[in-house]
Scaffold this motif. Structure first.
Motif, PDB file in Angstrom:
ATOM      1  N   ALA A 296      48.909  27.707  49.260  1.00 26.36           N
ATOM      2  CA  ALA A 296      50.066  26.822  49.126  1.00 26.36           C
ATOM      3  C   ALA A 296      49.868  25.828  47.987  1.00 26.36           C
ATOM      4  N   THR A 297      48.660  25.307  47.862  1.00 25.34           N
ATOM      5  CA  THR A 297      48.376  24.356  46.782  1.00 25.34           C
ATOM      6  C   THR A 297      48.494  25.025  45.417  1.00 25.34           C
ATOM      7  N   ILE A 298      47.948  26.228  45.289  1.00 23.86           N
ATOM      8  CA  ILE A 298      48.040  26.965  44.026  1.00 23.86           C
ATOM      9  C   ILE A 298      49.496  27.225  43.672  1.00 23.86           C
ATOM     10  N   VAL A 299      50.284  27.653  44.659  1.00 22.63           N
ATOM     11  CA  VAL A 299      51.697  27.949  44.411  1.00 22.63           C
ATOM     12  C   VAL A 299      52.441  26.690  43.962  1.00 22.63           C
ATOM     13  N   LYS A 300      52.158  25.547  44.589  1.00 23.68           N
ATOM     14  CA  LYS A 300      52.832  24.301  44.200  1.00 23.68           C
ATOM     15  C   LYS A 300      52.535  23.956  42.742  1.00 23.68           C
ATOM     16  N   HIS A 301      51.285  24.119  42.323  1.00 22.04           N
ATOM     17  CA  HIS A 301      50.942  23.827  40.930  1.00 22.04           C
ATOM     18  C   HIS A 301      51.635  24.804  39.979  1.00 22.04           C
ATOM     19  N   CYS A 302      51.669  26.090  40.341  1.00 22.27           N
ATOM     20  CA  CYS A 302      52.361  27.072  39.487  1.00 22.27           C
ATOM     21  C   CYS A 302      53.855  26.784  39.430  1.00 22.27           C
ATOM     22  N   ALA A 303      54.446  26.405  40.565  1.00 19.21           N
ATOM     23  CA  ALA A 303      55.879  26.105  40.602  1.00 19.21           C
ATOM     24  C   ALA A 303      56.209  24.897  39.735  1.00 19.21           C
ATOM     25  N   GLU A 304      55.311  23.917  39.730  1.00 20.03           N
ATOM     26  CA  GLU A 304      55.531  22.724  38.909  1.00 20.03           C
ATOM     27  C   GLU A 304      55.648  23.087  37.428  1.00 20.03           C
ATOM     28  N   HIS A 305      54.870  24.103  37.007  1.00 20.08           N
ATOM     29  CA  HIS A 305      54.893  24.530  35.596  1.00 20.08           C
ATOM     30  C   HIS A 305      55.772  25.760  35.382  1.00 20.08           C
ATOM     31  N   GLN A 306      56.439  26.245  36.478  1.00 19.71           N
ATOM     32  CA  GLN A 306      57.305  27.426  36.419  1.00 19.71           C
ATOM     33  C   GLN A 306      56.570  28.634  35.836  1.00 19.71           C
ATOM     34  N   VAL A 307      55.410  28.901  36.404  1.00 14.03           N
ATOM     35  CA  VAL A 307      54.563  30.018  35.987  1.00 14.03           C
ATOM     36  C   VAL A 307      54.622  31.115  37.048  1.00 14.03           C
ATOM     37  N   PRO A 308      54.802  32.385  36.665  1.00 11.23           N
ATOM     38  CA  PRO A 308      54.856  33.479  37.636  1.00 11.23           C
ATOM     39  C   PRO A 308      53.582  33.585  38.475  1.00 11.23           C
ATOM     40  N   ILE A 309      53.763  34.091  39.706  1.00  9.48           N
ATOM     41  CA  ILE A 309      52.681  34.231  40.674  1.00  9.48           C
ATOM     42  C   ILE A 309      52.697  35.665  41.183  1.00  9.48           C
ATOM     43  N   ILE A 310      51.546  36.343  41.099  1.00 12.48           N
ATOM     44  CA  ILE A 310      51.457  37.738  41.531  1.00 12.48           C
ATOM     45  C   ILE A 310      50.375  37.853  42.611  1.00 12.48           C
ATOM     46  N   PRO A 311      50.728  38.191  43.858  1.00 15.14           N
ATOM     47  CA  PRO A 311      49.711  38.354  44.900  1.00 15.14           C
ATOM     48  C   PRO A 311      48.959  39.666  44.739  1.00 15.14           C
ATOM     49  N   PHE A 312      47.683  39.666  45.146  1.00 11.92           N
ATOM     50  CA  PHE A 312      46.823  40.840  44.985  1.00 11.92           C
ATOM     51  C   PHE A 312      45.988  41.011  46.248  1.00 11.92           C
ATOM     52  N   GLY A 313      45.973  42.247  46.780  1.00 11.48           N
ATOM     53  CA  GLY A 313      45.146  42.555  47.943  1.00 11.48           C
ATOM     54  C   GLY A 313      43.955  43.397  47.563  1.00 11.48           C
ATOM     55  N   CYS A 314      44.178  44.732  47.478  1.00 14.96           N
ATOM     56  CA  CYS A 314      43.117  45.665  47.064  1.00 14.96           C
ATOM     57  C   CYS A 314      43.452  46.389  45.764  1.00 14.96           C
ATOM     58  N   GLY A 315      44.678  46.304  45.315  1.00 15.91           N
ATOM     59  CA  GLY A 315      45.069  46.996  44.090  1.00 15.91           C
ATOM     60  C   GLY A 315      45.320  48.472  44.273  1.00 15.91           C
ATOM     61  N   SER A 316      45.624  48.907  45.519  1.00 18.83           N
ATOM     62  CA  SER A 316      45.785  50.338  45.788  1.00 18.83           C
ATOM     63  C   SER A 316      47.227  50.807  45.724  1.00 18.83           C
ATOM     64  N   SER A 317      48.149  49.945  45.297  1.00 16.24           N
ATOM     65  CA  SER A 317      49.548  50.349  45.194  1.00 16.24           C
ATOM     66  C   SER A 317      49.753  51.295  44.013  1.00 16.24           C
ATOM     67  N   LEU A 318      50.950  51.889  43.934  1.00 14.08           N
ATOM     68  CA  LEU A 318      51.170  52.996  43.002  1.00 14.08           C
ATOM     69  C   LEU A 318      52.341  52.809  42.045  1.00 14.08           C
ATOM     70  N   GLU A 319      53.168  51.796  42.236  1.00 10.31           N
ATOM     71  CA  GLU A 319      54.385  51.671  41.422  1.00 10.31           C
ATOM     72  C   GLU A 319      54.404  50.393  40.585  1.00 10.31           C
ATOM     73  N   GLY A 320      53.231  49.944  40.133  1.00 14.07           N
ATOM     74  CA  GLY A 320      53.181  48.773  39.264  1.00 14.07           C
ATOM     75  C   GLY A 320      53.395  47.457  39.983  1.00 14.07           C
ATOM     76  N   HIS A 321      53.177  47.441  41.320  1.00 17.30           N
ATOM     77  CA  HIS A 321      53.443  46.241  42.102  1.00 17.30           C
ATOM     78  C   HIS A 321      52.650  45.024  41.626  1.00 17.30           C
ATOM     79  N   ILE A 322      51.407  45.238  41.181  1.00 17.79           N
ATOM     80  CA  ILE A 322      50.535  44.097  40.876  1.00 17.79           C
ATOM     81  C   ILE A 322      50.474  43.787  39.387  1.00 17.79           C
ATOM     82  N   ALA A 323      51.177  44.543  38.568  1.00 17.28           N
ATOM     83  CA  ALA A 323      51.152  44.295  37.130  1.00 17.28           C
ATOM     84  C   ALA A 323      51.797  42.941  36.819  1.00 17.28           C
ATOM     85  N   ALA A 324      51.124  42.129  36.022  1.00 18.16           N
ATOM     86  CA  ALA A 324      51.663  40.816  35.636  1.00 18.16           C
ATOM     87  C   ALA A 324      52.543  41.013  34.408  1.00 18.16           C
ATOM     88  N   ILE A 325      53.693  41.637  34.610  1.00 21.27           N
ATOM     89  CA  ILE A 325      54.503  42.084  33.471  1.00 21.27           C
ATOM     90  C   ILE A 325      55.094  40.920  32.679  1.00 21.27           C
TER      91      ILE A 325
END
Length: 470
Positions: free
Chosen positions: A62-91
């Motif tokens: 929550a603290t990290i998200v608040k700081h990113c929101a203050e600067h309007q910076v995208p946030i990408i969650p990551f678990g294991c990286g086993s997805s297949l359709e570009g879910h975790i790519a920081a495009i």
């Protein structure tokens, strides 16, 4: 590879300084770590984030998200990286929040058949911990994925025909919103009429509405007995007709997997096995010794009516493992069928009654193509996968792979199905959302996204097509 070009934001240095003060060496800008966190198991172009924040608690997220929101910076969650359709790519660039260190099993309520875990707990870790309780969590997407990632992508897998998908087995969630607020979407009661079902909203949201940090799950008793069987068929149609009749008769099969002739050929070559190089079904039955035997006998009779042969049965765990070994090796066998090629994995799901038609026409398309395309299916619920082998540096092969992929999806939609049964949308399947859902549906999705994430910070560019995307 994918040829999308996306505009990236610039992450301001003051934000990175703030996160370094908060996390210390748990904020990384190491090139190898950034590359790892922008690359999934699919074939889409990697897109690394600007930094990776390794969180250890919901409050820290929550603290990290608040700081990113203050600067309007995208946030990408990551678990294991086993997805297949570009879910975790920081495009669009931004900060990746890695939840893998949030790996605590917080509570197990054996009497109520439920548990609560942090999002970074993996499927195998959970089942190992549950073993002494006589309970297990049945959702098995193949990879040892994180529970948070499985909830975010509405994962399913080989057991879905009996136990359902993550949609059916998530009881409630703890979520950090785009504003950095912490919400709980429910309680431990098995049902509630108190308000909107926010749990189901966040399950399958692919990180675009908030970050899942804790998951409460439905558990099941480990079956008293399990048995498994494999058999070969003269055609894919015969195998699928067996599946259809098995489901229509209400036989409670735990798993039904289809491997086509090409996939079996790849497995025999890869693992030095001697299976018939013909379409094969793999079954698993759960229950009491008497009920599993009855289920197996019923399925055998149905299969024989459709020309099945080469039946193999197994009840002991080591024998079941041996029978299922071919299925578990399917992906690696297919990837090694043509050394040097990459794989474009894709999936669709159709009504069971249209499954034979969908697979047969897909197989005909693939056989007429210069590319090699084995097929595997979780056919008990109408879901099947094709792995299209191609050279990503050969434009002609990329074009042909995309053509096969598009025809497979268009066929599924024509038959009343969906563009993906379990891989999800990410950005890899965004182009099909308009055809599948239409304007009004997508407008509602955009309204929800705008309401919960007005600055489009949560995993932007995924799942929800931009308004001009037609």
């Amino acid at each position: 590879m994918s040829d999308h070009v996306f505009e990236r934001i610039t992450v301001p240095e003051p934000l990175l300084d703030t996160l370094r003060q908060l996390l210390g060496d748990r904020l990384s800008t190491n090139t190898a770590i950034l590359t790892q966190h922008g690359t999934d198991e699919g074939w889409h172009q990697a897109s690394p984030p600007d930094a990776v924040a390794f969180a250890r608690s919901t409050e820290e997220v929550a603290t990290i998200v608040k700081h990113c929101a203050e600067h309007q910076v995208p946030i990408i969650p990551f678990g294991c990286g086993s997805s297949l359709e570009g879910h975790i790519a920081a495009i669009h660039g931004g900060i990746c929040i890695d939840l893998s260190q949030m790996d605590q099993i917080l509570e197990v309520n054996a009497e109520d058949l439920d548990c609560r875990v942090q999002a970074g707990v993996t499927r195998e870790q959970l089942n190992q911990d549950l073993r002494a309780t006589g309970l297990f969590f049945p959702i098995d997407p193949g990879a040892n994925a994180s529970i948070g990632g499985m909830a975010a992508t509405r994962a399913s897998g080989t057991n879905a025909v009996r136990y359902g998908t993550m949609r059916d087995n998530v009881l409630n969630l703890t979520v950090v919103t785009a504003q950095g607020d912490i919400i709980r979407t429910g309680n431990r009661a098995r049902k509630s009429s108190a308000g909107y079902d926010l749990t189901r909203l966040f399950v399958g949201s692919e990180g675009t509405l908030g970050i899942i940090t804790e998951v409460s799950l439905r558990l099941y008793g480990i079956p008293e007995a399990m048995s498994a069987a494999t058999c070969a068929f003269p055609s894919v149609d015969a195998a699928v007709d067996t599946v259809i009749q098995t489901i229509q008769m209400g036989i409670p099969v735990a798993r039904i997997e289809l491997l086509d002739e090409l996939q079996m050929k790849a497995i025999n070559r890869y693992a030095n096995m001697q299976h018939p190089e013909a379409p094969m079904l793999f079954f698993e039955f759960h229950g009491t010794p008497a009920s599993t035997q009855e289920q197996a006998e019923q399925v055998e009779a149905i299969a024989q009516d459709f020309g099945a042969q080469a039946f193999q049965w197994a009840s002991r765990q080591e024998d079941r493992n041996a029978l299922w070994a071919a299925r578990h090796k399917a992906y690696y066998a297919a990837m090694n069928f043509q050394p040097g090629k990459s794989g474009m994995p894709t999936d669709v799901c159709v009504p069971i009654s249209r499954l034979a038609e969908a697979i047969r026409e897909t197989r005909e398309d693939c056989d007429a193509s210069p590319l090699t395309c084995p097929i595997v299916g979780h056919v008990g619920d109408g879901n099947f996968h094709t792995l299209i082998l191609l050279d990503p540096n050969n434009p002609d092969e990329v074009t042909e792979a995309n053509r096969l992929h598009d025809r497979m999806v268009e066929r599924a939609l024509r038959l009343g199905g969906t563009c993906t049964g379990e891989h999800g949308i990410g950005y890899g399947k965004l182009n099909f959302m308009q055809t599948e859902h239409g304007d009004a549906y997508l407008a509602m999705m955009r309204s929800i996204k705008q309401a919960l994430d007005p600055h489009n910070l949560m995993n932007p560019g995924k799942l929800v097509p931009a308004e001009s995307s037609h």
